[in-house]
Design a protein around this motif. Structure first.
Motif, PDB file in Angstrom:
ATOM      1  N   PRO A  88       0.965  -1.238  -0.031  1.00  0.00           N
ATOM      2  CA  PRO A  88      -0.059   0.026  -0.118  1.00  0.00           C
ATOM      3  C   PRO A  88       0.844   1.215   0.138  1.00  0.00           C
ATOM      4  N   ALA A  89       0.384   2.152  -0.618  1.00  0.00           N
ATOM      5  CA  ALA A  89       1.268   3.655  -0.732  1.00  0.00           C
ATOM      6  C   ALA A  89       1.825   4.158   0.606  1.00  0.00           C
ATOM      7  N   TYR A  90       1.062   3.846   1.725  1.00  0.00           N
ATOM      8  CA  TYR A  90       1.443   4.478   2.891  1.00  0.00           C
ATOM      9  C   TYR A  90       2.864   3.887   3.247  1.00  0.00           C
TER      10      TYR A  90
ATOM     11  N   SER B  55       9.222   5.383  -0.722  1.00  0.00           N
ATOM     12  CA  SER B  55       9.918   6.334  -2.079  1.00  0.00           C
ATOM     13  C   SER B  55       8.603   7.256  -2.087  1.00  0.00           C
ATOM     14  N   LEU B  56       7.622   7.210  -1.414  1.00  0.00           N
ATOM     15  CA  LEU B  56       6.595   8.225  -1.941  1.00  0.00           C
ATOM     16  C   LEU B  56       6.857   9.491  -0.864  1.00  0.00           C
ATOM     17  N   PRO B  57       6.572  10.884  -1.270  1.00  0.00           N
ATOM     18  CA  PRO B  57       6.369  11.874  -0.308  1.00  0.00           C
ATOM     19  C   PRO B  57       5.572  11.743   0.661  1.00  0.00           C
ATOM     20  N   VAL B  58       5.902  12.380   1.778  1.00  0.00           N
ATOM     21  CA  VAL B  58       5.231  12.049   3.195  1.00  0.00           C
ATOM     22  C   VAL B  58       3.688  12.336   2.992  1.00  0.00           C
ATOM     23  N   GLU B  59       3.372  13.462   2.312  1.00  0.00           N
ATOM     24  CA  GLU B  59       2.023  13.797   2.013  1.00  0.00           C
ATOM     25  C   GLU B  59       1.158  12.647   1.515  1.00  0.00           C
ATOM     26  N   GLU B  60       1.613  12.004   0.587  1.00  0.00           N
ATOM     27  CA  GLU B  60       1.201  10.722  -0.251  1.00  0.00           C
ATOM     28  C   GLU B  60       0.754   9.707   0.863  1.00  0.00           C
ATOM     29  N   ARG B  61       1.545   9.496   1.669  1.00  0.00           N
ATOM     30  CA  ARG B  61       1.868   8.416   2.454  1.00  0.00           C
ATOM     31  C   ARG B  61       0.536   8.724   3.552  1.00  0.00           C
TER      32      ARG B  61
ATOM     33  N   ARG C 267      -3.612  -2.327  13.052  1.00  0.00           N
ATOM     34  CA  ARG C 267      -4.134  -3.098  11.818  1.00  0.00           C
ATOM     35  C   ARG C 267      -3.278  -2.885  10.731  1.00  0.00           C
ATOM     36  N   LEU C 268      -2.781  -1.574  10.626  1.00  0.00           N
ATOM     37  CA  LEU C 268      -2.431  -1.218   9.285  1.00  0.00           C
ATOM     38  C   LEU C 268      -0.502  -1.109   9.563  1.00  0.00           C
ATOM     39  N   GLY C 269      -0.158  -1.523  10.672  1.00  0.00           N
ATOM     40  CA  GLY C 269       1.372  -1.606  10.863  1.00  0.00           C
ATOM     41  C   GLY C 269       1.871  -0.284  11.122  1.00  0.00           C
ATOM     42  N   ILE C 270       0.951   0.746  11.530  1.00  0.00           N
ATOM     43  CA  ILE C 270       1.574   2.032  11.903  1.00  0.00           C
ATOM     44  C   ILE C 270       1.738   2.277  13.362  1.00  0.00           C
TER      45      ILE C 270
ATOM     46  N   ARG D 179      -2.073  15.373  10.698  1.00  0.00           N
ATOM     47  CA  ARG D 179      -0.840  15.683  11.594  1.00  0.00           C
ATOM     48  C   ARG D 179      -0.119  14.824  12.424  1.00  0.00           C
ATOM     49  N   ILE D 180      -0.722  13.756  12.953  1.00  0.00           N
ATOM     50  CA  ILE D 180      -0.216  12.591  13.620  1.00  0.00           C
ATOM     51  C   ILE D 180       0.472  11.830  12.908  1.00  0.00           C
ATOM     52  N   LEU D 181      -0.273  11.389  11.643  1.00  0.00           N
ATOM     53  CA  LEU D 181       0.407  10.482  10.403  1.00  0.00           C
ATOM     54  C   LEU D 181       1.623  11.150   9.822  1.00  0.00           C
ATOM     55  N   ARG D 182       1.611  12.540   9.856  1.00  0.00           N
ATOM     56  CA  ARG D 182       2.576  13.159   9.294  1.00  0.00           C
ATOM     57  C   ARG D 182       3.925  13.064  10.415  1.00  0.00           C
TER      58      ARG D 182
END
Ligand code: GLC
Length: 752
Positions: A30-32, A36-42, A72-75, A332-335
């Motif tokens: 999954p993108a997040y 290699s993706l920018p933070v905002e896309e994740r 659940r998402l591994g965050i 903001r917290i994900l960022r």
């Protein structure tokens, strides 16, 4: 991936592109999770996959110092740690007490007053880097520091954690620290935002301050940190305009996130959240440390009762509130998470490395301020016997002081540091006085036995007797980290030294001509004996390497170059803060219905306005004991004539430069200070304001030109009516000095 395999994969990809085939993404998750993706896309991808419950879970604590991730998402979870001077020992899940780990004894770095006193932004960058390495190694994502509250009164118990009385100095020193921390994939959480300038009634004091003072004095260090890229800000306990600062529409939404465009997270101070609806709408992102209404403190399942927990969920489920604010908080917290624990750099940090101790020692030595050295009795030389007197020569200072208290791997005391630095010299010790014989905080114990049976008079008599035959007497006293001294939770109750120290110093001054007084403190203190003591050194809480840093300076291994980050008044009443309305505030007509009962909210007015610190003393022409920016060296410096790049400017951008020469016999460093005066202003302005400085290191005889670049901002005052910074046309003077009271030259130019 092995190098050969990697090369083959790269070659295959190159061939595919050259044949016009789409390059197979190197990552099919999954993108997040795609680094290699920018933070905002994740961020957006993760947010789109989360449930409301999962988003709400991000916004509040799950333990004393952590908040939930998205299992659940591994965050991962977000782990916070105190403090600004070192990484706090691990505590239990839901207690302040220690977890009893054996792998968390840290490097204790100097208190931030010492860093500020170095006036060396490169050291602030070093400091942030090494403390960030320790946080990262301990797997912490948010460092709860630095603190940048302005030094408004010498009685504030937490001034030792902050960076002095001047907004420009604090603003200049905080940015490299923040950036140093964050290069380790650890967020700095700059605190305590804002107007938390005392400990008395800190949970329930409502501060009234005019806008100009707010913007010119109390916000600049926070704004600089945000402009410098800080990823987190901590709301403070007190109130402003009647709203709690952990959810304050004005400070958090209008200014921080609105005017300044802050894209990080606002974390509450521990227990600073009081209302669900305000927490939802007034700019808070993460709630920690609440003892929510109706629950006893520390109840294990209190976390579901947090203001941003079930009460928030119920409001959403009932349709009472939408999820717009929730999505902003979650973004903001994900960022924060993608900048820290999920940062592609995967930094690992370091812990108690030799380089960390070297940094602590260097920062400490560079922060020490030589206040007096009559007859050049320092650096110590030719001594065969030295008497050291005072409890602070032996007392551990890394334990205590509140949330910045540490379990240090080691702490070199001043006495031990001196003995180590003077192997051929007999260094004897006398207690001199009894201060705080305790030595435990939140379960961390110094292990020292500071018990003492002798009376105060006997202690003085013993010290005076021991002084006979000594070549030097070095008195090491001051304040300490116990309650009502330099410690969180309470303010000092007197400006003078505690524990009868003045009598000890007077007795020693009468008994010996080569007396050196070393004051260890994070605040100014009264020095009634100043004219009777030939040498005075302002030492700070320097952490693990305290004894080495002090010995380096006293022996001359390091030439002192520190400058005071705050004024030392002769007497407390000489300062700007005098009345109960100004400090600590008086009961108003509002009460706080707390879980401790109904508490009257104190009303406090910063009626001194912008006239804080040297701004006050210069406006009132009151001579301080030692002025802001003051500090001596073992060498001397001569200043040439300052020059200005142009005498007329339309945008305020002028360069002011001055040649500085080391006219003494030893290498040293000088902090050249540039103050701006606006003699033609339409509003009342301070006599002058610090708007530039640079620290220059010079060999004997060497000359360097020091220059600073001024801008329109350097010339401006905040016009509250226009809600804008204004630089009025007319003449400006730039005063170049070795301190705020030692001006060596000036230049003028005109702003068209
Ligand atoms: C304390 C302090 C804050 C600290 C937090 C966690 O009360 O005000 O500086 O980071 O709570 O210990």
């Amino acid at each position: 991936m092995k190098p050969l395999t990697f090369a083959c994969a790269a070659l295959a990809a190159a061939m595919a592109v050259s044949c016009g085939q789409p390059v197979k993404k190197s990552f099919d998750g999954p993108a997040y999770l795609d680094e290699s993706l920018p933070v905002e896309e994740r961020v957006e991808d993760a947010l789109s996959r989360m449930t409301t419950e999962e988003k709400v879970a991000l916004t509040h604590a799950q333990s004393k110092f952590s908040s939930a991730g998205v299992p659940r998402l591994g965050i991962p979870e977000v782990w916070c740690t105190d403090g600004p001077h070192g990484i706090r020992a691990e505590v239990l899940w839901d207690e302040w007490d220690q977890a009893g780990w054996t792998s968390d004894s840290c490097t204790a770095f100097p208190a931030l007053t010492a860093l500020a006193a170095s006036w060396d932004p490169s050291l602030a960058g070093l400091y942030g880097t090494v403390i960030g390495e320790e946080a990262r190694y301990r797997k912490k994502d948010v460092l709860l520091g630095p603190g940048v509250n302005i030094y408004r009164t010498p009685l504030n118990g937490r001034n030792f954690e902050y960076m002095g009385e001047d907004p420009f100095l604090a603003a200049t020193m905080v940015v490299p620290y923040v950036q140093g921390v964050q290069r380790n994939n650890v967020a700095a959480c700059v605190k305590h935002y804002a107007l938390n300038n005392q400990e008395t009634a800190r949970f329930f004091t409502n501060v009234t301050v005019d806008d100009r003072t707010l913007y010119e004095i109390y916000l600049p260090a926070f704004k600089a940190a945000v402009d410098g890229g800080a990823w987190a800000i901590m709301g403070s306990y007190n109130l402003y305009k009647g709203q709690w600062n952990c959810h304050n529409q004005y400070l958090l939404n209008d200014i921080l996130k609105g005017e300044w465009g802050f894209d990080g997270v606002v974390i509450s101070d521990w227990g600073g959240v009081h209302d669900t609806d305000q927490a939802i709408t007034n700019g808070l992102d993460m709630e920690f440390g609440s003892w929510t209404n109706g629950l006893t403190m520390g109840k294990t399942n209190a976390y579901d009762s947090y203001f941003l927990a079930n009460p928030y969920l119920e409001r959403i489920r009932s349709g009472q509130v939408g999820t717009t604010e929730l999505d902003d908080k979650a973004r903001r917290i994900l960022r924060l998470i993608f900048r820290t624990s999920m940062n592609p750099e995967h930094k690992t940090g370091r812990f108690t490395s030799p380089e960390h101790y070297a940094a602590a020692r260097k920062i400490g030595a560079e922060g020490i301020v030589l206040l007096k050295n009559d007859g050049g009795i320092l650096p110590l030389r030719g001594a065969k016997k030295i008497l050291v007197v005072g409890e602070n020569a032996i007392k551990m200072m890394t334990v205590g002081g509140g949330s910045s208290s540490l379990k240090a791997q080691h702490e070199v005391s001043p006495l031990d540091g001196l003995r180590e630095a003077l192997p051929g010299v007999e260094v004897v010790y006398e207690r001199g006085y009894v201060g705080d014989a305790g030595g435990e905080y939140n379960g961390v114990s110094t292990g020292q036995d500071l018990s003492e049976k002798r009376s105060a008079a006997q202690l003085i008599a013993d010290a005076v007797k021991a002084a006979q035959g000594a070549d030097y007497v070095i008195y090491i006293g001051g304040l300490n980290k116990s309650d009502y001294q330099d410690a969180e939770g309470n303010d000092r109750q007197q400006y003078g030294l505690p524990y009868g120290q003045d009598a000890v110093i007077e007795a020693l001054a009468a008994a010996h001509s080569k007396l050196v007084v070393v004051n260890i403190s994070g605040n100014a203190v009264a020095m009634p004996w100043v004219s009777r003591v030939p040498a005075i050194v302002q030492d700070w809480y320097l952490g693990s390497e305290a004894g080495h840093s002090l010995a380096d300076v006293l022996t001359g291994a390091v030439n002192p170059s520190g400058k005071l980050p705050f004024t030392f008044p002769v007497a407390l009443e000489d300062g700007p803060v005098k009345t109960p309305e100004q400090f600590p505030g008086l009961p108003g007509d509002k009460t706080w219905e707390s879980s401790f009962g109904s508490v009257p909210i104190l009303e406090e007015t910063y009626s001194e306005g912008i006239y804080v610190g040297y701004r006050w003393f210069e406006a009132k022409q009151v001579a301080p004991l030692f002025p802001f920016g003051y500090g001596l060296s073992y060498t001397t410096f001569a200043y040439g004539d300052p020059k200005v790049s142009k005498t007329v400017t339309t945008d305020g951008s002028v360069t002011v430069s001055v040649p500085v020469t080391n006219t003494g016999a030893v290498a040293g460093a000088e902090v050249v200070q540039f103050y701006v005066a606006d003699p033609e202003s339409s509003v009342d302005r301070p006599v002058k304001e610090l708007k530039g400085f640079d620290k220059v290191f010079l060999q004997p005889g060497e000359t360097k030109t020091v220059s600073v670049q001024l801008t329109r901002e350097s010339l401006s005052f905040f016009d509250a009516a226009k809600h804008a910074w204004v630089a009025e046309p007319g003449r400006f003077d730039v005063l170049v000095g070795a301190s705020s009271a030692d001006i060596r030259g000036s230049v003028s130019f005109e702003l068209k």
